[in-house]
Design a protein around this motif. Structure first.
Motif, short mmCIF file in Angstrom:
data_model
loop_
_atom_site.label_atom_id
_atom_site.label_comp_id
_atom_site.label_asym_id
_atom_site.label_seq_id
_atom_site.Cartn_x
_atom_site.Cartn_y
_atom_site.Cartn_z
N GLU A 162 -8.70 6.91 8.22
CA GLU A 162 -9.02 6.67 9.64
C GLU A 162 -10.52 6.74 9.86
OE1 GLU A 162 -6.48 9.67 11.33
OE2 GLU A 162 -5.12 8.17 12.14
N HIS A 163 -10.95 6.05 10.89
CA HIS A 163 -12.36 6.05 11.31
C HIS A 163 -13.31 5.71 10.16
CE1 HIS A 163 -10.69 7.75 14.84
NE2 HIS A 163 -10.35 8.88 14.26
N LEU A 164 -12.94 4.68 9.40
CA LEU A 164 -13.81 4.28 8.29
C LEU A 164 -14.83 3.25 8.78
CD1 LEU A 164 -14.54 4.34 5.30
CD2 LEU A 164 -12.82 2.59 4.91
N SER A 165 -16.09 3.63 8.69
CA SER A 165 -17.16 2.71 9.08
C SER A 165 -18.18 2.62 7.97
CB SER A 165 -17.87 3.20 10.36
OG SER A 165 -16.97 3.21 11.43
N ASP A 196 -16.05 -1.25 10.90
CA ASP A 196 -16.22 -0.63 12.20
C ASP A 196 -14.93 0.11 12.58
OD1 ASP A 196 -16.87 0.09 14.72
OD2 ASP A 196 -17.12 -1.93 15.52
N ASP A 197 -14.89 1.39 12.30
CA ASP A 197 -13.76 2.24 12.69
C ASP A 197 -12.42 1.67 12.23
OD1 ASP A 197 -12.77 4.54 13.79
OD2 ASP A 197 -12.45 3.65 15.77
N VAL A 198 -12.34 1.41 10.93
CA VAL A 198 -11.14 0.79 10.38
C VAL A 198 -10.11 1.86 10.01
CG1 VAL A 198 -10.29 -0.42 8.32
CG2 VAL A 198 -12.29 -1.28 9.54
N GLN A 199 -8.86 1.58 10.24
CA GLN A 199 -7.82 2.46 9.72
C GLN A 199 -6.90 1.70 8.78
OE1 GLN A 199 -6.72 4.55 13.03
NE2 GLN A 199 -7.62 3.03 14.36
N LEU A 200 -6.39 2.46 7.84
CA LEU A 200 -5.52 1.85 6.85
C LEU A 200 -4.47 2.88 6.48
CD1 LEU A 200 -5.22 -0.62 4.91
CD2 LEU A 200 -6.59 0.66 3.27
N GLU A 201 -3.21 2.46 6.55
CA GLU A 201 -2.15 3.36 6.10
C GLU A 201 -1.31 2.63 5.08
OE1 GLU A 201 0.14 6.32 8.66
OE2 GLU A 201 1.63 4.75 8.30
N GLU A 251 -18.06 9.98 9.45
CA GLU A 251 -17.11 10.96 8.93
C GLU A 251 -15.69 10.40 8.93
OE1 GLU A 251 -17.86 14.24 7.93
OE2 GLU A 251 -19.98 13.68 8.11
N PRO A 252 -15.37 9.56 7.97
CA PRO A 252 -14.01 9.06 7.93
C PRO A 252 -13.05 10.15 7.45
CG PRO A 252 -15.21 8.29 6.03
CD PRO A 252 -16.18 9.06 6.86
N VAL A 253 -11.79 9.97 7.80
CA VAL A 253 -10.78 10.91 7.34
C VAL A 253 -9.85 10.17 6.39
CG1 VAL A 253 -8.93 12.45 8.05
CG2 VAL A 253 -10.88 12.07 9.57
N ALA A 254 -9.70 10.69 5.19
CA ALA A 254 -8.78 10.06 4.25
C ALA A 254 -7.88 11.14 3.67
CB ALA A 254 -9.55 9.37 3.14
N VAL A 255 -6.59 10.90 3.72
CA VAL A 255 -5.64 11.92 3.28
C VAL A 255 -4.54 11.30 2.43
CG1 VAL A 255 -3.94 13.60 4.06
CG2 VAL A 255 -6.04 13.29 5.37
N ASP A 303 5.95 16.27 -1.45
CA ASP A 303 6.46 17.55 -0.98
C ASP A 303 5.98 17.89 0.44
OD1 ASP A 303 3.83 18.19 -1.30
OD2 ASP A 303 4.12 19.37 -3.13
N GLY A 304 5.29 16.96 1.06
CA GLY A 304 4.89 17.17 2.43
C GLY A 304 3.48 17.69 2.60
N ALA A 305 2.90 18.17 1.49
CA ALA A 305 1.54 18.70 1.59
C ALA A 305 0.53 17.55 1.67
CB ALA A 305 1.24 19.57 0.38
N ASP A 306 -0.56 17.82 2.35
CA ASP A 306 -1.61 16.82 2.47
C ASP A 306 -2.79 17.19 1.58
OD1 ASP A 306 -0.16 15.41 4.19
OD2 ASP A 306 -1.29 15.95 5.99
N GLU A 307 -3.39 16.17 1.01
CA GLU A 307 -4.53 16.48 0.17
C GLU A 307 -5.66 15.51 0.55
OE1 GLU A 307 -4.43 14.80 -4.41
OE2 GLU A 307 -2.69 15.83 -3.66
N PRO A 308 -6.79 16.06 1.02
CA PRO A 308 -7.87 15.19 1.48
C PRO A 308 -8.54 14.46 0.33
CG PRO A 308 -8.55 17.48 1.56
CD PRO A 308 -7.12 17.48 1.13
N LEU A 309 -9.03 13.26 0.62
CA LEU A 309 -9.69 12.44 -0.39
C LEU A 309 -11.13 12.21 0.07
CD1 LEU A 309 -9.65 10.36 -2.83
CD2 LEU A 309 -9.00 8.66 -1.14
N ALA A 310 -12.06 12.51 -0.83
CA ALA A 310 -13.47 12.26 -0.50
C ALA A 310 -13.77 10.78 -0.75
CB ALA A 310 -14.37 13.14 -1.36
N LEU A 311 -14.11 10.07 0.31
CA LEU A 311 -14.40 8.64 0.15
C LEU A 311 -15.83 8.45 -0.34
CD1 LEU A 311 -12.71 7.20 3.34
CD2 LEU A 311 -11.99 6.86 0.99
N GLY A 312 -16.02 7.37 -1.10
CA GLY A 312 -17.36 7.10 -1.62
C GLY A 312 -17.68 7.89 -2.88
#
Lengths: 512, 348
Positions: A8-11, A21-26, A59-63, A68-77
């Protein structure tokens, strides 16, 4: 289906240009997700951020969502983080080493199986065969140099390498234009391989200009336009026209070439020409006519244009442009006889990347703008500016280096280089390879126009839709000869593909 | 009825190529004119540190001393435009000098000018052979001319009998190069004329365009109808002729043949061309090379006068080598900055 990766919020802002410009991808787990958009829409930038080549702006958010339901953040770039998170890439150029074998190519990335410190080639070979069999490619010699393989086989090797050790980690496979130079029948094999990968539970992000492929392989599609996320939807809710509309932002009218009732005189005449993979080529192209050449790679299609333009030597036969016989193996003589051509490989065979748009345009006849020995730069520039505005080429200036233009605009410059000679015959190889939909249609219009103005056009392409769009007549090669000729209403994608596919059974035999 | 109903409103990537970084270095032209700035800096600094530096005598000395380097830089530049290296130009100079000297010594009946022309003809033949090896035998020019340089070295030793040849030239012959105009010898003006000719051909004729096209993308040039082989070949003959001409200048200037004359000029000439390629425009060019020759020469002279009060020979190669490394590193750093931007603009 569960989401696998949410961004989310990938610019991304480059100096003077907002690429994303504020792209989201799921991307959903176990799905094939297509990413489409014209050149400049930002999809390459998105892929490059995923691969860690670019850093995102802001500051994009990538997860990653684990089963198992847990989330793990991904550092973009961050290329290392992407790899650790299980994102694998097959880039357009595949990145294989042509001179060494499949076994070695596979081992290069993943390390070697050793026996007492010595590489165990036996084990490596077994592993390579196993990996490729899983992808449905069990029919070639893994010890042969990769350079000798068919294009689909090469792609399979690249796939296998990307997926090495997928059991311990590969979750998302990114395929960037994997079919850019694959003929129709090979695409089917690649898709089969992709489905096999998907069955293992690996999600796929599929980037392509070929929309028919997107409809065939994708579950969902995300459309980017101008750096913005236009839509994400299940592929079932779209049709071809609607997808193009979303990509381009306006309706591109698809048009079939009109069959001219009367044909002009013969301008291009190949007589029993042979060379390369072409065994016999007999073709006459009339003024005002566009003749398309189809065929899978290996059928001889790939050598028709190089042969006609004198890029490769001919074994036999004669070639006439107008009334003049053209000596073989001399592009220069072909040009002098009135032929203009644009080769398949823009970077290697067309562009002078460091020279200006002006120099690139006028290269076909530099002396035209000379006064005595002196080049009149103002005249050159004026001519180049004329072509830039005529073909609506987008460039900051005619003095800008060719490398600063996008692929479609470079192609327009190369067209200008040929068209300024007022050629009798225009010969084109893959005229729109790697070019976005909008620019593609403009190039197609140029070809229409050149034919309408009385040139004879011969065009070879692996893009079947393009051939249908352009041609009055289509020749399909198999085993080095023209096996099928399609005219008028017979010219359909289906007919061309079917005529090409008859080859597939044969080539399978020859490969095993 | 055209198929495109209207132009897409949004620009594609090519419409707005990323603007070059407008930081202070580009604003003052430090990227394209760094050598001129450096030159000015030398002139100012060394005029304070050494009283002799900014005198006509030392300026004249520097300028005339570097004529041969300037000529050889032009010799290196011509084939380099076609991405062809000629590493034999230093030995070519010695080769030309030995032929001129030997003819003058052994054949007093032959006018010495004719001897000089014979030397040039011999150089042209050697250049033709290099071209043959590069074009027909497909040997990389780097290797081909390196090999040719050793053949020339052997011939030079053979002709000279490994002995110095001195005092063989007549005054009238040497006057062809030494006659002063405005207190500078004629051979200085020959360099100016040669530079103007090479500049005109490279920048303002179809031939120059074809050379740069051949150098930029050989295959694309061939397919555009350029006689690429002929240009590569021709450029090697021209560089041999210019290299030979440097030998004639040496014969006018010193009137002396020594076995070690020639090869020593190769490095400064190449350094000047590569240093110069980062100047004025981003490719090898005549005036960039000439500015580089002079900047380096004045730098060396200033250092020698300032720190050692005369000549310490090791300063020159050290200064030239380090300058080359810094200049090229600076230029390629600029290049590296451009590369990602360019990739963004050209998403094909």
């Amino acid at each position: 289906m569960q989401p696998l990766l949410t961004i989310e919020h990938l610019s991304k802002v480059f100096p003077g240009q907002v690429a994303l410009d504020d792209v989201q991808l799921e991307i959903k787990a176990g799905s094939t997700h297509a990413l489409v958009g014209q050149n400049g829409s930002g999809k390459s930038t998105l892929i490059k951020i995923l691969a860690g080549y670019h850093e995102p702006t802001g500051e994009p958010v990538a997860v990653f969502h684990r089963p198992d339901g847990a989330d793990e953040p991904l550092a973009l770039g961050d290329g290392g983080a992407a790899d650790a998170a299980g994102i694998r890439f097959v880039h357009q150029d595949l990145g294989l080493v042509d001179t060494v074998s499949t076994v070695e190519n596979l081992a290069l990335g993943g390390g070697y199986r050793t026996r007492f410190g010595r590489i165990s080639w036996k084990a490596e070979t077994r592993r390579a065969i196993a990996d490729l069999t899983e992808l449905g490619f069990d029919d070639f010699d893994v010890r042969a140099p990769v350079g000798a393989l068919a294009p689909s086989q090469k792609t399979a090797v690249a796939l296998a390498r990307a997926l090495r050790g997928w059991e311990n980690g590969a979750r998302l496979l990114v395929l960037d234009e994997p079919t850019a130079s694959l003929p129709g029948a090979d695409v089917a094999r690649l898709f089969d391989a992709i489905r096999r990968v998907k069955e293992r539970g690996v999600a796929i992000l599929y980037v392509s200009h070929h929309l028919e492929e997107v409809f065939e392989i994708a579950d969902e599609v995300t459309i980017l336009r101008d750096g913005k996320n236009v839509a994400t939807m299940p592929i079932g809710e779209l049709d071809h026209e609607r997808l193009i509309e979303l990509m381009v932002g306006h309706v591109v009218e698809r048009r079939r070439a009109v069959i001219s009732s009367e044909r002009g005189s013969v301008l291009l005449d190949a007589h029993q020409l042979s060379g390369g993979n072409v065994r016999v080529l007999d073709v006459q192209v009339h003024a005002g006519e566009v003749v398309g050449v189809a065929g899978i790679t290996g059928s001889g299609r790939e050598h028709v244009i190089p042969l006609v333009t004198g890029q490769i030597p001919s074994n036999d036969g004669r070639l006439y442009v107008g009334d003049a016989e053209v000596p073989p193996f001399s592009p220069r003589a072909a040009i002098a006889a009135g032929m203009a051509f644009v080769s398949a490989d823009r970077q290697r065979q067309g562009n002078f990347a460091t020279l200006s748009v002006t120099a690139n345009t006028t290269m076909s006849d530099v002396k035209r703008n000379s006064q005595g020995p002196r080049l009149v730069h103002s005249k050159e520039r004026a001519e180049a500016e004329g072509w830039v505005s005529k073909l609506r080429t987008k460039t900051s200036s005619t003095e800008a280096p060719m490398a600063t233009l996008s692929g479609g605009n470079q192609q327009k410059v190369l067209f200008a280089r040929g068209l300024r000679l007022k050629p009798k015959v225009i010969v084109l190889d893959e005229p729109t390879r790697g070019i976005d939909v909008g620019a593609k249609e403009e190039i197609h219009s140029l070809i229409d126009q050149a034919a309408a103005e009385g040139s004879a056009v011969l065009v070879a392409s692996t893009d079947t839709e393009e051939l249908v769009r352009l041609s009055h007549r289509i020749l399909i090669l198999r085993d080095g000869v023209i096996a099928t000729e399609l005219l008028g209403d017979e010219i359909t994608v289906e007919n061309i593909e079917r005529a090409q596919l008859q080859q597939q059974t044969k080539s399978k035999v020859s490969h095993s | 009825m055209t198929a495109v109903t209207e132009q897409p409103a949004e620009p594609t990537a090519g419409a707005a190529p990323a603007k070059p970084g407008r930081n202070w270095t580009t604003k003052v032209g430090l990227d394209k004119y760094s050598a001129l700035y450096l030159w000015a800096l030398f002139m100012i600094v060394f005029s304070f540190t050494s009283e002799q530096f900014l005198t006509w005598t030392s300026i004249r000395l520097v300028v005339t001393e570097k004529v041969i380097v300037g000529v050889l830089a032009l010799a290196f530049l011509v084939p380099l435009a076609a991405n062809t290296f000629d590493l034999s130009i230093g030995h070519m100079m010695g080769f030309s000098l030995v032929i001129t000297s030997v003819i003058a010594r052994d054949h007093p009946d032959i006018p010495q000018v004719v001897g000089a022309l014979i030397a040039l003809a011999a150089c042209a033949i050697a250049g033709f052979l290099s071209g043959l090896i590069v074009v027909k035998l497909k040997v990389n020019s780097f290797i081909a001319t390196l090999g040719m340089s050793q053949v020339l070295a052997a011939l030079t030793l053979l002709f000279s009998g490994n002995r110095q040849i001195s005092a063989v030239f007549t005054d009238s012959y040497r006057n062809l190069g030494l006659k002063p105009i405005f207190d500078l010898p004629l051979y200085f003006y020959y360099l100016v004329i040669l530079a103007v000719i090479v500049w005109f051909v490279l920048e303002h004729t179809a031939t120059g365009r074809y050379l740069f096209a051949t150098g930029g993308n050989y295959e694309a040039a061939r397919l555009a109808g350029v006689k690429t082989d002929r240009y590569v070949w021709g450029s090697l003959v021209v560089s041999a002729l210019i290299g030979g001409f440097a030998g004639l200048i040496q014969s006018w200037k010193t009137g002396l043949f020594g076995n070690d004359v020639g090869p020593g000029f190769l490095f400064p000439a190449i350094a000047a061309v590569f240093f110069g390629a980062s100047q004025l425009r981003n490719r090898p060019n005549v005036w960039g090379s000439m500015i580089a020759v002079l900047t380096l020469a004045f730098g060396v002279k200033g250092l020698q006068l300032t720190f050692t009060g005369g000549s310490k020979p090791w300063i020159e190669p050290l200064f030239e080598g380090v300058s080359l490394l810094i200049a090229v590193a600076f230029a390629s750093r600029q290049g590296i900055i451009k590369i990602p931007k360019r990739k963004v603009a050209a998403k094909s």
